[in-house]
Design a protein around this motif. Structure first.
Motif, short mmCIF file in Angstrom:
data_model
loop_
_atom_site.label_atom_id
_atom_site.label_comp_id
_atom_site.label_asym_id
_atom_site.label_seq_id
_atom_site.Cartn_x
_atom_site.Cartn_y
_atom_site.Cartn_z
N UNK A 114 -14.02 3.80 39.86
CA UNK A 114 -13.91 3.59 38.42
C UNK A 114 -12.98 2.44 38.10
N UNK A 115 -11.90 2.27 38.87
CA UNK A 115 -10.99 1.14 38.63
C UNK A 115 -11.69 -0.19 38.88
N UNK A 116 -12.57 -0.24 39.87
CA UNK A 116 -13.31 -1.46 40.14
C UNK A 116 -14.36 -1.73 39.06
N UNK A 117 -15.08 -0.67 38.65
CA UNK A 117 -16.12 -0.84 37.63
C UNK A 117 -15.53 -1.17 36.27
N UNK A 118 -14.30 -0.70 36.00
CA UNK A 118 -13.68 -0.94 34.69
C UNK A 118 -13.42 -2.42 34.44
N UNK A 119 -13.40 -3.23 35.48
CA UNK A 119 -13.17 -4.66 35.29
C UNK A 119 -14.38 -5.37 34.69
#
Length: 456
Positions: A114-119
C-alpha cells in the motif's frame, strides 16, 4: 414496523436452522448454534440513480461482446511474486482474501504494497486490530514512504464504506475481516453471521464502485481460513501466506482465483526491511551440502505456471516397532503407502520391517504426481545406502502397474534443470525431448524396473 426475523447459525460450519438445538446436525459439533437477527433489506428503486453507499443502477441485459473491458486494466502491486499469484496484477473491483498464521507477515506485506501504491494512486489502509500508531511505527521501522498513504482505524463496515465512498480509493485493505462488524447484525465480531455479512457488504461495495478490496483473514489451528465457507465463495481471490517460525522464507499460494491460475506460488524472504521477493525460488531450495548423501535427490515439480526444483530426502531404517512408522513432511502419506506397495510388487524391494521418513526440503508442499519416481528413487537410495549423482534430476508419475507415465510441461522442467547446471535426467519416455538439450543427458524410461536399472 415488521417483526424482526431471527435465525440460528452454527459458528463452526455456518449451517442455518429454524430453531435452536444443542448439536449441529451438519458438523456434529455441540453448543455451537447461536441466534442472530437477520437485517432487513429494503427493495432497490426501479429507476436509475444512486442510493446508499454503492449506487443502484437499473439492470441492463447485454451480450458478452458488448461488455467494455478497457475500463478494467490490471495494476501492479510492486511485487512481481505478488502479481504472479494474483494472475498478473490487481483487477479493479475485485475482492481478495489473504490468510496466514499469526506472524507470517500478512500485515507487513500489505503495508509495503500500500505504501508503494500510494505514490501513484489513492489508497486506504483500514486497521481494526492495531492502532494507527502501531502501523506508523512498523512503516517507519521498515523505511517505507508514508506521506501519501491514508489510514483509518475503524471496525464498523458501514462507516468504512461511507468514508471510502468520499475518498474514492483505487484499492483498500481491511485488516482484518474477523474484527469487522455491522450494526444490524446482533452478534459479536468474528462470529459466523458478522463475518459473512461484513464480507458480503464489502464485496458489493467493491463491485459497484470498482474498488479493489484486500481482506485479511485469520486461520484455524488446522491451517484453514477461519469463518464460514461462504466467505471463500463470495470473494474473487483467496491466497494463503505460509511459512514456519524457524524459516525466513514465506510462500504465497493461490487457492482460488477468478482472474488467473490457481495453485500459483510466490516466494518471499523475511528481512529486517520487510518481505523481499525471491525471483529464483529454485536456488533457495537447492542449497545443498558439498557431499552427496544416500536418500537425497532433486526433482522438478510444477507450481502454477512455472517449474520449481526442490530436494526430496528419504530415510529407510530398520524398525524396532511391530508397526513400522511412515512419516511424510510435504508429501501425501497415502501416496507414500501406495508407492511402497508398487516398489515391492514391481521393484522387488521389501520394506515392511523398515521405518520410512520422507521430507521435502524448504517446507514446500508437493501436491502433484510428478514426484512419484523421484520419491521411489530416494527410497531405494536410502535403503541400499547408495549416494546418487549430485547432477541428477528425476521426475515422472508411477502407475500401479509399475509403468512410468508422462507429466505435463516436461520440456519446461528439463530446461529449468539445465539452467541450474544439472547434467543428467531420468524422465518418462513420453517426456523425452526430440531435440537434444545442450549439456544434459536425458534418459527416458517406461517402467519402474527400467528406471531402477538406469539408476542403480
Amino acid at each position: 414496523m415488521g417483526k424482526k426475523k431471527t435465525a440460528f447459525v452454527c459458528s463452526d460450519c455456518g449451517a442455518e436452522f429454524a430453531r435452536w438445538q444443542g448439536q449441529c446436525s451438519e458438523c456434529k459439533a455441540w453448543n455451537t448454534v447461536t441466534e442472530f437477527r437477520v437485517p432487513s433489506v429494503k427493495a432497490a428503486p426501479r429507476s436509475a440513480g444512486t442510493t446508499g453507499y454503492a449506487g443502484v443502477v437499473e439492470a441492463k441485459i447485454q451480450t458478452l461482446d458488448e461488455v467494455n473491458l478497457e475500463s478494467l486494466p490490471r495494476f501492479s502491486t510492486g511485487f512481481k511474486e505478488f502479481d504472479r499469484v494474483l494472475g498478473g496484477g490487481v483487477v479493479p473491483g475485485s475482492a481478495i482474501l489473504i490468510g496466514g498464521e499469526p506472524g507470517a507477515g500478512k500485515s507487513t506485506l500489505l503495508l509495503q504494497t500500500m505504501c508503494l501504491l500510494a505514490q501513484s494512486m489513492p489508497t486506504l489502509y483500514v486497521t481494526g486490530e492495531e492502532s494507527l500508531q502501531q502501523v506508523a511505527m512498523r512503516a517507519k521501522r521498515l523505511g517505507l514512504p508514508t506521506d501519501k498513504l491514508k489510514t483509518l482505524a475503524e471496525t464498523n463496515v458501514e462507516t468504512i464504506c461511507q468514508l471510502a465512498l468520499r475518498e474514492k480509493p483505487a484499492i483498500m485493505v481491511i485488516d482484518s475481516i474477523q474484527v469487522m462488524h455491522m450494526t444490524d447484525v446482533q452478534s459479536a465480531p468474528g462470529s459466523v453471521s458478522q463475518v459473512r455479512e461484513s464480507a458480503a457488504y464489502l464485496t458489493r461495495f467493491a463491485k459497484q464502485n470498482q474498488v479493489a478490496i484486500v481482506m485479511v483473514g485469520h486461520v484455524t489451528k488446522d491451517g484453514s481460513l477461519a469463518g464460514p465457507k461462504v466467505l471463500e465463495h463470495c470473494i474473487d481471490c483467496s491466497i494463503l501466506l505460509e511459512g514456519s517460525s524457524d524459516s525466513r522464507f514465506r510462500t504465497l499460494r493461490g487457492h482460488k482465483n477468478r482472474f488467473g491460475a490457481v495453485n500459483e506460488l510466490g516466494v518471499f524472504a523475511m528481512t529486517g526491511q520487510g518481505l523481499k521477493e525471491v525471483s529464483n525460488p529454485s536456488a533457495i531450495f537447492l542449497n545443498r551440502g558439498e557431499e552427496q548423501t544416500p536418500g537425497s535427490l532433486v526433482m522438478v515439480i510444477w507450481e502454477g505456471t512455472r517449474p520449481l526444483l526442490v530436494e526430496v530426502q528419504a530415510l529407510v531404517d530398520y524398525s524396532q516397532l511391530a508397526n513400522p512408522r511412515r512419516v511424510t513432511v510435504g508429501l501425501e502419506q497415502n501416496r507414500l503407502a501406495m508407492l511402497l506397495a508398487v516398489l515391492h510388487r514391481h521393484g522387488g524391494l521389501q520394506v515392511a520391517d523398515q521405518d520410512v521418513f520422507v521430507n521435502v526440503v524448504g517446507g514446500v508442499k508437493v501436491n502433484e504426481t510428478s514426484a512419484d519416481l523421484a520419491l521411489i528413487t530416494a527410497l531405494v537410495s536410502s535403503f541400499k545406502n547408495y549416494a546418487l549423482d549430485k547432477q541428477l534430476v528425476v521426475f515422472g508419475e508411477v502407475g500401479l502397474g509399475g509403468e512410468i507415465r508422462p507429466v505435463p510441461s516436461g520440456q519446461e522442467r528439463l530446461r529449468e534443470a539445465a539452467k541450474h547446471g544439472f547434467k543428467r535426467a531420468i524422465v518418462p519416455v513420453a517426456n523425452k525431448p526430440k531435440e537434444v538439450i545442450e549439456g544434459m543427458e536425458v534418459i527416458g524410461v517406461s517402467s519402474l524396473s527400467d528406471a531402477l536399472e538406469a539408476l542403480f
